[in-house]
Write an enzyme that holds these catalytic residues in place. Structure first.
Site, short mmCIF file in Angstrom:
data_model
loop_
_atom_site.label_atom_id
_atom_site.label_comp_id
_atom_site.label_asym_id
_atom_site.label_seq_id
_atom_site.Cartn_x
_atom_site.Cartn_y
_atom_site.Cartn_z
N CYS A 133 -4.00 10.10 2.23
CA CYS A 133 -3.27 9.13 1.82
C CYS A 133 -2.09 9.80 1.51
CB CYS A 133 -3.82 8.25 0.72
SG CYS A 133 -5.47 7.23 1.29
N LYS A 144 0.69 -1.09 0.11
CA LYS A 144 0.10 -0.10 -0.04
C LYS A 144 0.77 1.34 0.08
CE LYS A 144 -3.27 2.87 0.83
NZ LYS A 144 -4.54 3.23 0.07
N1 LIG Z 1 -10.06 8.04 2.51
C1 LIG Z 1 -9.50 7.42 1.60
O1 LIG Z 1 -9.69 7.77 0.58
C2 LIG Z 1 -8.75 5.88 2.13
C3 LIG Z 1 -8.18 5.23 1.24
C4 LIG Z 1 -7.65 4.12 1.32
C5 LIG Z 1 -6.98 3.66 2.77
N2 LIG Z 1 -7.53 4.89 3.91
C6 LIG Z 1 -7.09 4.46 4.96
O2 LIG Z 1 -8.20 3.84 5.54
C7 LIG Z 1 -8.15 4.56 7.05
C8 LIG Z 1 -9.24 5.19 7.43
O3 LIG Z 1 -9.35 6.20 6.78
P1 LIG Z 1 -10.70 6.95 6.31
O4 LIG Z 1 -10.62 7.95 5.23
O5 LIG Z 1 -11.86 5.93 6.27
O6 LIG Z 1 -10.79 7.86 7.69
P2 LIG Z 1 -12.25 8.65 8.41
O7 LIG Z 1 -11.71 9.75 9.27
O8 LIG Z 1 -13.16 9.21 7.24
O9 LIG Z 1 -12.84 7.46 9.08
C9 LIG Z 1 -12.67 6.93 10.15
C10 LIG Z 1 -13.51 6.74 11.33
O10 LIG Z 1 -12.92 6.22 12.38
C11 LIG Z 1 -13.61 6.67 13.62
N3 LIG Z 1 -12.73 6.18 14.66
C12 LIG Z 1 -11.63 6.84 14.91
N4 LIG Z 1 -11.15 6.09 16.17
C13 LIG Z 1 -11.97 5.16 16.26
C14 LIG Z 1 -12.08 4.11 17.53
N5 LIG Z 1 -11.08 3.79 18.16
N6 LIG Z 1 -13.14 3.18 17.46
C15 LIG Z 1 -14.22 3.71 16.55
N7 LIG Z 1 -13.93 4.51 15.47
C16 LIG Z 1 -13.18 5.21 15.52
C17 LIG Z 1 -13.79 8.12 13.42
O11 LIG Z 1 -14.60 8.73 14.09
C18 LIG Z 1 -14.11 8.07 11.86
O12 LIG Z 1 -15.60 8.34 11.61
C19 LIG Z 1 -6.72 5.32 7.24
O13 LIG Z 1 -5.77 4.33 7.54
C20 LIG Z 1 -6.60 5.79 5.77
O14 LIG Z 1 -5.37 5.97 5.35
C21 LIG Z 1 -8.10 5.80 3.48
#
Ligand SMILES: NC(=O)c1ccc[n+]([C@@H]2O[C@H](COP(=O)([O-])OP(=O)(O)OC[C@H]3O[C@@H](n4cnc5c(N)ncnc54)[C@H](O)[C@@H]3O)[C@@H](O)[C@H]2O)c1
Length: 435
Positions: free
Chosen positions: A288, A234
């Site tokens: 990211c 990744k």
């Molecule tokens: N956004 C993207 O396009 C994308 C793409 C691929 C990978 N990622 C990866 O995926 C992961 C999540 O990213 P995202 O964009 O979904 O983030 P996000 O902030 O949109 O969502 C994460 C959610 O997790 C919740 N959260 C935080 N701590 C928590 C806990 N202890 N228990 C329960 N919920 C909790 C937050 O309130 C939030 O709603 C990251 O590692 C990111 O790098 C993101």
């Protein structure tokens, strides 16, 4: 163990090409109940798809407002396909959002993994909290699958010990996989279904059980590997893209120095059969690309010189764009500027690490009166561009994000803008940088 042979893919590949896989999978416990911890950009679409395909899904989030909105059906998603999914009977029946986990066959962790500032070290506190929150509900035979993007060795050094704290040995009593999500915001539904999937596992059983999780909707192929290689994969993908964007941006800086349009030169160079340079832009945002390359630097600072230099080049681009705007504003007396675009890229409402927001902040810090709008962002939305420009008595309109509708509206009003004496500056309109 790394297999470059796809396992799943379409149904034919799954059933026909790999007898070993089919035999092993029927020996695994089915996955009917799934807890998805973190229902944001990544977790919620997965929860929706699984619920739509008949799995019982509990989406867990610490954000109570989000939990309430999912449960009472008031959530508004920026992507039509996802919104349609949210409103299906199956999702209404099978998806429940909660602030605490519950028992399940599989636990998916999709919480944020940001950087601490200013030292750019990974902040794994949300991951640690999420693992602690599922610990009381884990039972022998369950699967834990980390989808968050994590620094190399996180599974070994953070996830495995956290599971061992629950008195469950990963690989022996509990299955552990890492399948980093690679969806593109703006096209999430399609990519979740059709993208190939990398699944790293602590052992073969974990990998194959994780593949079962995605089986209800996945049309892409599945590639199996170990946990560390999945973590690295990744980061390699996103770093590759960040470095290539930086190269285009550096060409643009050279072009600026020499007073040459680098975009035109890049188009010319791309006629070469083995050259495919991206177009420069105002910087790189989102959750990211500005973050993930630093995860490599954290584990191997000695061999990340190119990577961190690229990061710094991309980070500098909003300042360069702000300088261009300032130059255009310099001859005007006390101008009112309308800036269009706050999202980090076209077609989305995501403002995380947005270069456009940094440009606006820079200009405001210099004392310019800047009104900020974005069609996709609720708090900054507007209906009719011309009414906005008239209402604000704009002297200059700066397009920072090339949302399709904004570009079209500006095109439509081009002659009106000229007649009204409103200067138009556009960034990124023809720049297909899509991080
Ligand atoms: N956004 C993207 O396009 C994308 C793409 C691929 C990978 N990622 C990866 O995926 C992961 C999540 O990213 P995202 O964009 O979904 O983030 P996000 O902030 O949109 O969502 C994460 C959610 O997790 C919740 N959260 C935080 N701590 C928590 C806990 N202890 N228990 C329960 N919920 C909790 C937050 O309130 C939030 O709603 C990251 O590692 C990111 O790098 C993101």
């Amino acid at each position: 163990m790394t297999s470059s042979e796809p396992f799943a893919g379409d149904a034919a590949a799954r059933t026909g090409a790999d007898d070993e896989t089919a035999r092993t999978d029927s020996a695994l416990e089915p996955i009917e109940e799934v807890v998805v911890v973190g229902t944001g950009f990544v977790g919620l679409p997965l929860a929706l798809l699984l619920a739509d395909r008949g799995k019982r899904v509990v989406g867990v989030d610490i954000d109570q407002t989000l939990v309430r909105a999912i449960n009472d059906g008031t959530l508004n998603l920026d992507e039509d396909d996802l919104q349609a999914l949210l409103e299906t009977d199956a999702v209404e029946r099978n998806l429940e959002a909660r602030t605490e986990p519950t028992d399940a066959d599989a636990f998916v962790v999709s919480v944020p993994t940001p950087l601490t500032e200013p030292n750019k070290s990974p902040d794994l506190s949300a991951l640690e909290d999420a693992l602690a929150s599922i610990r009381p509900y884990l039972e022998p035979g369950d699967l834990v699958n980390v989808e968050s993007t994590v620094p190399p060795l996180t599974c070994a050094e953070t996830v495995v010990p956290a599971l061992e704290d629950a008195d469950l040995e990963p690989g022996a009593e509990i299955q552990l996989a890492h399948s980093p999500e690679r969806i593109l915001p703006g096209n999430v539904f399609d990519e979740l279904v059709t993208n190939d999937r990398i699944i790293g596992g602590i052992d073969d059983r974990s990998r194959r059980r994780a593949a079962m999780l995605y089986e209800p909707f996945l049309e892409g192929a599945v590639y199996y590997t170990d946990l560390l290689s999945a973590e690295l994969c990744k980061l390699v993908e996103n770093t590759y893209r960040d470095v290539n964007v930086a190269l285009a941006n550096e060409f643009a800086l050279i072009g600026e120095e020499l007073d040459v349009d680098a975009s035109e030169v890049i188009d010319l160079a791309n006629n070469h059969p083995r050259v495919d340079v991206l177009q420069p832009g105002i910087g790189v945002g989102g959750h990211c690309l500005p973050i993930d390359p630093w995860f490599l630097n954290e584990v191997d600072p000695e061999h990340t010189n190119l990577i961190t230099t690229a990061r710094r080049i991309n980070d500098k681009m909003p300042t360069v764009a702000a300088r261009k705007v300032r130059r255009a504003l310099a001859p005007l007396a006390d101008p009112t500027v309308v800036a269009l675009g706050a999202a980090y890229k076209p077609g989305v409402d995501d403002r995380r690490n947005s270069p456009a927001e940094r440009i606006v902040a820079d200009l405001r810090a210099d004392g310019y009166r800047v009104r900020h709008y974005d069609r996709h962002v609720d708090e900054l939305a507007y209906d009719d561009l011309r009414s906005v420009l008239e209402h604000e008595a704009a002297d200059v309109v700066v397009q920072l994000v090339s949302h399709e509708e904004t570009t079209a509206a500006l095109e439509e009003h081009r002659s009106w803008l000229a007649d009204a004496g409103i200067e138009l500056l556009q960034f990124g309109v023809e720049n297909p940088i899509d991080p």
